[in-house]
Design a protein around this motif. Structure first.
Motif, mmCIF file in Angstrom:
data_model
loop_
_atom_site.group_PDB
_atom_site.id
_atom_site.type_symbol
_atom_site.label_atom_id
_atom_site.label_comp_id
_atom_site.label_asym_id
_atom_site.label_seq_id
_atom_site.Cartn_x
_atom_site.Cartn_y
_atom_site.Cartn_z
ATOM 1 N N THR A 194 -0.563 -47.921 85.537
ATOM 2 C CA THR A 194 -0.805 -49.152 86.283
ATOM 3 C C THR A 194 -2.241 -49.108 86.806
ATOM 4 O O THR A 194 -2.922 -48.084 86.673
ATOM 5 C CB THR A 194 0.163 -49.284 87.473
ATOM 6 N N PRO A 195 -2.730 -50.186 87.418
ATOM 7 C CA PRO A 195 -4.072 -50.147 88.003
ATOM 8 C C PRO A 195 -4.236 -49.057 89.060
ATOM 9 O O PRO A 195 -5.368 -48.646 89.355
ATOM 10 C CB PRO A 195 -4.222 -51.550 88.615
ATOM 11 N N ASP A 196 -3.131 -48.576 89.613
ATOM 12 C CA ASP A 196 -3.200 -47.519 90.624
ATOM 13 C C ASP A 196 -3.341 -46.129 90.020
ATOM 14 O O ASP A 196 -3.530 -45.153 90.758
ATOM 15 C CB ASP A 196 -1.956 -47.560 91.516
ATOM 16 N N GLY A 197 -3.242 -46.030 88.694
ATOM 17 C CA GLY A 197 -3.378 -44.725 88.048
ATOM 18 C C GLY A 197 -2.257 -44.458 87.066
ATOM 19 O O GLY A 197 -1.500 -45.360 86.691
ATOM 20 N N GLU A 198 -2.158 -43.215 86.652
ATOM 21 C CA GLU A 198 -1.175 -42.802 85.651
ATOM 22 C C GLU A 198 -0.395 -41.602 86.162
ATOM 23 O O GLU A 198 -0.955 -40.698 86.783
ATOM 24 C CB GLU A 198 -1.878 -42.455 84.336
ATOM 25 N N ARG A 199 0.901 -41.601 85.886
ATOM 26 C CA ARG A 199 1.721 -40.449 86.257
ATOM 27 C C ARG A 199 2.702 -40.160 85.119
ATOM 28 O O ARG A 199 3.111 -41.063 84.384
ATOM 29 C CB ARG A 199 2.484 -40.703 87.554
ATOM 30 N N THR A 200 3.030 -38.890 84.988
ATOM 31 C CA THR A 200 3.946 -38.448 83.938
ATOM 32 C C THR A 200 5.047 -37.603 84.556
ATOM 33 O O THR A 200 4.782 -36.747 85.405
ATOM 34 C CB THR A 200 3.210 -37.647 82.858
ATOM 35 N N GLN A 201 6.276 -37.842 84.123
ATOM 36 C CA GLN A 201 7.415 -37.080 84.617
ATOM 37 C C GLN A 201 8.336 -36.751 83.451
ATOM 38 O O GLN A 201 8.552 -37.577 82.561
ATOM 39 C CB GLN A 201 8.174 -37.883 85.678
ATOM 40 N N THR A 202 8.863 -35.539 83.459
ATOM 41 C CA THR A 202 9.821 -35.109 82.444
ATOM 42 C C THR A 202 11.206 -35.034 83.070
ATOM 43 O O THR A 202 11.375 -34.498 84.166
ATOM 44 C CB THR A 202 9.421 -33.754 81.850
ATOM 45 N N PHE A 203 12.193 -35.554 82.373
ATOM 46 C CA PHE A 203 13.546 -35.683 82.897
ATOM 47 C C PHE A 203 14.515 -34.777 82.139
ATOM 48 O O PHE A 203 14.204 -34.246 81.077
ATOM 49 C CB PHE A 203 14.014 -37.138 82.793
ATOM 50 N N GLY A 204 15.682 -34.645 82.686
ATOM 51 C CA GLY A 204 16.762 -33.941 82.010
ATOM 52 C C GLY A 204 17.517 -34.874 81.088
ATOM 53 O O GLY A 204 17.170 -36.045 80.916
ATOM 54 N N ARG A 205 18.577 -34.343 80.486
ATOM 55 C CA ARG A 205 19.341 -35.127 79.518
ATOM 56 C C ARG A 205 20.801 -34.716 79.560
ATOM 57 O O ARG A 205 21.122 -33.529 79.680
ATOM 58 C CB ARG A 205 18.775 -34.927 78.116
ATOM 59 N N THR A 206 21.686 -35.685 79.461
ATOM 60 C CA THR A 206 23.121 -35.421 79.363
ATOM 61 C C THR A 206 23.504 -35.296 77.900
ATOM 62 O O THR A 206 23.206 -36.186 77.092
ATOM 63 C CB THR A 206 23.931 -36.559 80.011
ATOM 64 N N ASP A 207 24.142 -34.184 77.558
ATOM 65 C CA ASP A 207 24.620 -33.985 76.196
ATOM 66 C C ASP A 207 25.719 -35.001 75.901
ATOM 67 O O ASP A 207 26.649 -35.187 76.694
ATOM 68 C CB ASP A 207 25.154 -32.560 76.044
ATOM 69 N N LEU A 208 25.630 -35.684 74.761
ATOM 70 C CA LEU A 208 26.566 -36.763 74.476
ATOM 71 C C LEU A 208 27.970 -36.269 74.151
ATOM 72 O O LEU A 208 28.943 -37.013 74.352
ATOM 73 C CB LEU A 208 26.034 -37.638 73.340
ATOM 74 N N VAL A 209 28.115 -35.056 73.652
ATOM 75 C CA VAL A 209 29.463 -34.511 73.470
ATOM 76 C C VAL A 209 30.094 -34.250 74.841
ATOM 77 O O VAL A 209 31.263 -34.587 75.086
ATOM 78 C CB VAL A 209 29.432 -33.234 72.618
ATOM 79 N N GLU A 210 29.311 -33.669 75.743
ATOM 80 C CA GLU A 210 29.816 -33.471 77.100
ATOM 81 C C GLU A 210 30.156 -34.803 77.749
ATOM 82 O O GLU A 210 31.141 -34.919 78.488
ATOM 83 C CB GLU A 210 28.778 -32.738 77.947
ATOM 84 N N ASN A 211 29.325 -35.814 77.487
ATOM 85 C CA ASN A 211 29.593 -37.134 78.045
ATOM 86 C C ASN A 211 30.906 -37.699 77.516
ATOM 87 O O ASN A 211 31.679 -38.315 78.269
ATOM 88 C CB ASN A 211 28.430 -38.068 77.707
ATOM 89 N N LEU A 212 31.180 -37.498 76.218
ATOM 90 C CA LEU A 212 32.448 -37.945 75.654
ATOM 91 C C LEU A 212 33.621 -37.217 76.304
ATOM 92 O O LEU A 212 34.646 -37.831 76.643
ATOM 93 C CB LEU A 212 32.449 -37.723 74.142
ATOM 94 N N LEU A 213 33.469 -35.921 76.516
ATOM 95 C CA LEU A 213 34.537 -35.153 77.161
ATOM 96 C C LEU A 213 34.780 -35.644 78.582
ATOM 97 O O LEU A 213 35.927 -35.771 79.024
ATOM 98 C CB LEU A 213 34.177 -33.667 77.168
ATOM 99 N N ALA A 214 33.686 -35.944 79.305
ATOM 100 C CA ALA A 214 33.824 -36.447 80.670
ATOM 101 C C ALA A 214 34.459 -37.828 80.671
ATOM 102 O O ALA A 214 35.261 -38.157 81.559
ATOM 103 C CB ALA A 214 32.458 -36.488 81.339
ATOM 104 N N ALA A 215 34.109 -38.666 79.688
ATOM 105 C CA ALA A 215 34.682 -40.007 79.617
ATOM 106 C C ALA A 215 36.186 -39.954 79.392
ATOM 107 O O ALA A 215 36.930 -40.802 79.895
ATOM 108 C CB ALA A 215 34.000 -40.802 78.503
#
Length: 715
Positions: free
Chosen positions: A303-324
């Motif tokens: 943005t005009p205020d500058g640049e920032r970068t962030q790295t995120f985690g991830r939910t495994d989709l097999v685990e997500n299916l099991l949780a669902a």
């Protein structure tokens, strides 16, 4: 959806050659899981299932594959079968079946697993046709089962963060979404299986390809970010498919999706890059942009205020299916449900039913490596992908030399020819994105030897369109494209103020002895009103082009245009300069050049960008010249010179300063509103005339003076 009671008491599926009494040492509540397809991506599932089993989250009971995994790969007690049918025949059915099999087998295997009462995890793409998708979706509803699709990027925690960022207005209004991917694939990649690189196999749809398989995550993630999940969320899909490999399927393509909400997603993808880079999806906003590198879960916000970068985690989709499966609302808990991939299947269906991909000519491809490591590199594909994404344009619309030629809105537009050679092509601009102010223009314009001396939709300013007429402020409407400079902001800002110029009528003819011709266009300058009513005409334009030979290596192109108000009152014609931006008085005639090496710009009395920018043509210096090397490759193009010569149109001489850019980008124009707005009225229409001499070679000032003399003698 009602979930079944835990099947911990159900016996383990036996291997035909092992004892059915072998116990599974897992948590008693762990769902019983079977994997179909243990090689290729299936090997990753084996690793993931081993991890989940160690956490007592699954009981891996069986693997089905015609080629069993290597000895020692599976835990003790895991049964092996040659097919899912054989596995299901010995029963009872697993709770979850994971399908990591060839694309064309996804639908029949999913149907079989659902009929047996199992939930399904299917690798991407989910099915090979929209009909198959609808059949499996209906079967899942009928069986009250879950189906998760293996688009792993949809499990990234960056996506909800991106949703919040957009909702909070950090990057302003969303102007569009683009997905880009430049990958490398060898011939060996397409030899890994019978179906690789196929659109169909033995009469069965496969629909392999860059957008449906290799870089399918780019499409699926782009759709998710654009707000398109279900099939009904997609209003239209356009495809532009090509291939450099000796395959049936596409490996270099553009897919353009318009959602039901009006958002445009442009996916520009290739497997023929010179080097592989991380693919990404970008949201383009009115105040900035957010780029999501989905293979790395990395989000960069600018943005005009500058640049920032962030790295995120991830939910495994097999685990997500099991949780669902344990959720009170399992359908909502899935991150990549089958129904939520209906939009992707609309894209796949458009590709499946499209004309087969067009081969890219050998002259546009360099092969690197040998044997199975050989790979094609499409010349300039990295820049083309970026341009397509920025302009939301297809390769064909960019005028890529290996792309299919597009007709105009009312059929093919006749080219400008001389001595049997095409020297310019008119475009009606109907395919230009709205924020680039669609309008007619010329591109490509060439020398008699074939060197192209115009550019359109360049990466730096995608709203620059060849040679033509563009004005940024017509009674407050932007007919230049891009951001608008406003006095209140003191800066360029994105506004919903873009107009378009529509072609109402065209007449054309040839001069004698095949030495040139003329073209007259009747145009209407329209202010977009969107859903509030029909577009409002602001100006009527009569535009005349004429062209003729000047010598054996040069020709002249003359533009004469007249602007008259469409309504009863006068119309103000302004520019960033008239709105307060110093030295920014562009608008009127404009010629965008391609990249030029060793560029030289000069008049009869001054040389260099700083010296000529803003200068007025005068009797002792009536012209401006631009020369340099227009060569794009080792043999494409060459040295050329353009000479711009404004002329009196009507009874009032024009007094328009030169607008010249060299360092930032290559462009030349004549500013009709350098510091103060001009006016067009019925009593005094605005009329301008300019001639451009297009010559091969690097001309000197005496050469130019001689050409102008010749031009006068032939007039």
């Amino acid at each position: 959806m009602t979930r079944p009671s835990p099947s911990a008491s159900a016996p383990t599926v036996p291997h035909p050659d092992t004892s059915p009494d072998t116990p599974a040492a897992v948590h008693p509540a762990a769902p019983r899981v079977a994997l179909v397809g243990a090689h290729g991506y299936g090997a990753r599932h084996l690793e993931n299932l081993a991890r989940l089993a160690a956490l007592n989250l699954v009981d891996v009971v069986a693997v089905a594959d015609p080629r069993p995994p290597a000895e020692g790969t599976l835990a003790a007690g895991v049964a092996t079968f040659s097919s899912l049918a054989e596995l299901l025949a010995v029963g009872p059915a697993p709770d979850v079946v994971i399908l990591a099999t060839p694309i064309q087998t996804h639908a029949p295997l999913a149907l079989a697993a659902l009929a047996a009462g199992a939930d399904v995890y299917v690798e991407k793409p989910p099915m090979a046709s929209l009909a198959q998708f609808n059949e499996v979706l209906a079967a899942a509803d009928e069986a009250d089962r879950l189906v998760q699709v293996g688009f792993q990027s949809l499990g990234s925690h960056a996506l909800p963060a991106l949703d919040r960022l957009v909702a909070d207005g950090e990057i302003g209004d969303v102007r569009g979404v683009s997905a880009v991917g430049t990958w490398v694939r060898t011939t060996g990649y397409f030899k890994r299986s019978r179906w690789a690189g196929k659109r169909s196999l033995d009469g069965t749809d496969v629909v392999d390809g860059v957008a449906t398989n290799a870089l399918a995550h780019a499409v699926a993630t782009g759709l998710r970010i654009a707000g398109a999940a279900r099939a009904a969320d997609v209003a239209a899909v356009e495809t532009d498919l090509y291939r450099a490999h000796a395959t049936e399927s596409d490996d270099t393509s553009v897919i353009r999706v318009r959602t039901a909400a009006g958002t445009v997603l442009l996916c520009a993808l290739t497997l023929c890059a010179d080097e592989q880079t991380a693919p990404s999806v970008t949201i383009h906003g009115s105040k900035g942009q957010a780029e999501f590198f989905y293979t790395e879960d990395r989000l960069t916000v600018s943005t005009p205020d500058g640049e920032r970068t962030q790295t995120f985690g991830r939910t495994d989709l097999v685990e997500n299916l099991l949780a669902a499966r344990r959720s009170s609302n399992p359908d909502a808990a899935l991150l990549s449900p089958l129904a939520g991939n209906g939009a992707f299947m609309r894209v796949l269906e458009a590709i499946r039913t499209a004309e087969p991909p067009r081969g890219i000519g050998a002259e546009h491809v360099t092969w690197e490596g040998d044997g199975d490591d050989a790979r094609p590199v499409v010349h300039g594909i990295g820049q083309l992908v970026r341009r397509a994404a920025a302009a939301q344009a297809t390769f064909a619309e960019l005028g890529t030399p290996w792309a299919r030629e597009l007709p105009g809105a009312a059929g093919p537009l006749p080219a400008f020819t001389m001595h049997g050679k095409v020297v310019a092509r008119p475009a009606d601009g109907s395919r230009i994105r709205p924020t680039s102010s669609p309008r007619p223009y010329l591109h490509p314009v060439s020398t008699l030897a074939g060197t192209v001396v115009t550019d359109h939709m360049p990466e730096d300013h995608v709203w620059h369109l060849g040679a033509g007429v563009a004005i940024q402020d017509v009674d407050g409407v932007n007919f230049w494209g891009g951001r608008t400079y406003t006095r209140n902001a003191g800066a360029y800002v994105w506004r919903k103020d873009h107009g378009r110029i529509a072609t109402l009528a065209v007449a054309a003819g040839e001069s004698g002895e095949n030495r040139g011709g003329w073209r007259t266009e009747t145009l209407s300058w329209l202010a977009e009103r969107g859903s509030t009513g029909p577009d409002a005409p602001l100006l009527s334009e009569q535009r005349n082009w004429s062209w003729a030979a000047v010598g054996p290596s040069s020709w002249r192109l003359t533009l004469d245009f007249e602007l008259t108000p469409a309504g009863p009152g006068p119309v103000a014609l302004g520019s960033p300069g008239s709105n307060g931006r110093p030295q920014g008085g562009y608008g009127g005639f404009f010629w965008r050049l391609p990249a030029v090496a060793e560029a030289r710009v000069w008049t009869a009395i001054a040389e260099g960008e700083d010296a000529v920018h803003g200068a007025l043509p005068r009797p002792e210096a009536p012209w401006l010249a631009w020369s340099g090397d227009f060569r794009k490759g080792e043999s494409d193009g060459g040295p050329a010179t353009l000479v711009f010569l404004p002329q009196t149109a009507g009874t009032t001489p024009a007094n328009d300063p030169w607008f010249v850019r060299v360092a930032g980008y290559p462009g030349v124009g004549l500013s009709l509103a350098w510091e103060h707005a001009a006016t067009a009225s019925h009593g005094n229409p605005l009329r301008r005339r300019v001639t451009v001499l297009v010559a091969d070679g690097l001309l000197s000032t005496p050469d130019i003076e001689q050409l102008i003399t010749t031009l006068g003698e032939s007039a």
